[in-house]
Write an enzyme that holds these catalytic residues in place. Structure first.
Site, PDB file in Angstrom:
ATOM      1  CB  CYS A  81     -58.718 -34.053  52.993  1.00 62.01           C
ATOM      2  SG  CYS A  81     -56.931 -34.151  53.156  1.00 62.01           S
ATOM      3  CB  CYS A 117     -56.570 -36.333  50.893  1.00 66.31           C
ATOM      4  SG  CYS A 117     -56.421 -36.111  52.655  1.00 66.31           S
ATOM      5  CG  ASP A 118     -59.540 -36.151  48.133  1.00 65.72           C
ATOM      6  OD1 ASP A 118     -58.835 -37.171  48.100  1.00 65.72           O
ATOM      7  OD2 ASP A 118     -60.527 -36.036  48.877  1.00 65.72           O
TER       8      ASP A 118
END
Ligand code: NAP
Length: 308
Positions: free
Chosen positions: A134, A137-138
């Protein structure tokens, strides 16, 4: 088979299922939450969640632990069982698991999805340590670093586009020489100057000591291998919804996602779908917890209205 008839059984203990359990239990319903591996789901793999409103940064594991405690404190009962099927009876629904059968008035399916894995050594060990599924997300953990994205579909291209704005360079590794993604997305990618293409290439090894430091790719045309020094590999080689067990009770779309609208209702009375397992535009932690609340509220109303 146990005698208790639950108001609501929730299948899947990720962010959507846990939130549904919290909301249903707080509404005074008897709730059984079934999970087959570990509570928290996909978000548990995210070392730092920085886009959940109200938290500047929280680890996915910490987030899911808190949510689990909150749901249990509210009265939700949990069990480590794999749901094998759901059947609708005249009055009650029956959830059959690998441990037995449970009866209830309404079911929320929040079975999530699994990202397809490459199937290489070190993949699990480096997940959260250089391997991510992701970019939203990261990605910011790898600001100004060299990263790679694996895959040629829309998800891979979206990940690469997102990362190209924050990373030094993004190497797109794809097993064919033609991308599967939509033309519009490909055009956007072509307008970026920091994308390096490694087409006709597959990732053959994931290298590093305690975290990922490089990947080795093999060109299927030339058979040559090459080591790419990168800080992160974002894997986007497809997603597998975990809905096989429910295909007889709810309608699945061509990709295996449960057909449902933003109200989380399925075509089957009293069966609701929440989170990544259902058809939706944006699969994020925020949308999963939102679904959990929506599905739980709808399921509570269903059990009240039906007076069952
Ligand atoms: P996808 O379209 O199935 O693409 C997966 C990609 O990974 C393909 O390029 C495939 O290669 C490659 N791949 C599959 N298995 C592999 C393996 N074992 N090793 C190496 N490469 C492998 O998956 P997705 O991108 O996650 O998208 C899923 C669905 O959601 C698609 O229908 C997509 O259009 C849709 N989606 C839409 C949007 C949007 O509209 N904004 C955004 C994201 C996703 P091949 O091409 O060679 O098969």
């Amino acid at each position: 088979m146990e005698n208790e008839i639950y108001d609501i059984i929730i299948i899947g203990g990720g962010a959507a299922g846990l939130t549904a359990a919290l909301y249903s239990a707080r509404a005074g319903k008897s709730v059984l939450l079934l999970e087959n591996t570990s509570f928290g789901g996909q978000i548990s793999y995210s070392p730092e969640v920085e886009n959940y409103p109200g938290f500047k940064s929280i680890s996915g594991l910490d987030f899911s632990d808190r949510l689990l405690s909150q749901a249990v404190a509210a009265g939700a009962k949990t069990a480590f069982e794999t749901a094998l099927s759901v059947k609708c009876g005249e009055k009650f629904k029956t959830v059959t698991t690998d441990s037995g059968e449970h009866k209830c008035r309404a079911v929320i399916i929040a079975a999530g999805l699994k990202h397809r894995k490459i199937g290489l050594e070190n993949e699990d060990r480096f997940t959260g340590k250089g391997i991510s599924y992701c970019a939203v997300c990261d990605g910011s953990l790898f600001k100004n670093k060299r990263v790679a994205v694996y895959g040629g579909g829309n998800t891979a291209i979206e990940e690469a586009l997102f990362l190209s704005d924050i990373c030094e360079s993004v190497t797109l590794i794809h097993r064919r020489n033609e991308l599967r993604a939509d033309n519009a997305e490909i055009k956007k990618l072509e307008s970026k100057e920091n994308i390096i293409y490694k087409l006709d290439c597959t990732v053959v090894s994931l290298n590093g000591e305690s975290s990922l430091t490089s990947v080795t790719v093999k060109n299927s045309k030339t058979q040559k291998t090459e080591e790419l020094k990168i800080s992160a590999l974002f894997t986007a080689i497809g997603q597998i919804p975990q809905n096989e067990a429910f295909k007889n009770i709810v309608k699945l779309d061509e990709y295996g996602f449960i057909e449902s609208g933003e109200d989380c209702k399925t075509q089957t009375d009293g069966i609701f779908a929440a989170g990544d397992c259902r058809t939706k535009e944006l699969r994020q932690l925020t949308t999963a917890v939102s679904d959990g609340a929506v599905a739980a509220t709808a399921a509570c109303k269903y059990t009240d209205l039906k007076n069952i």
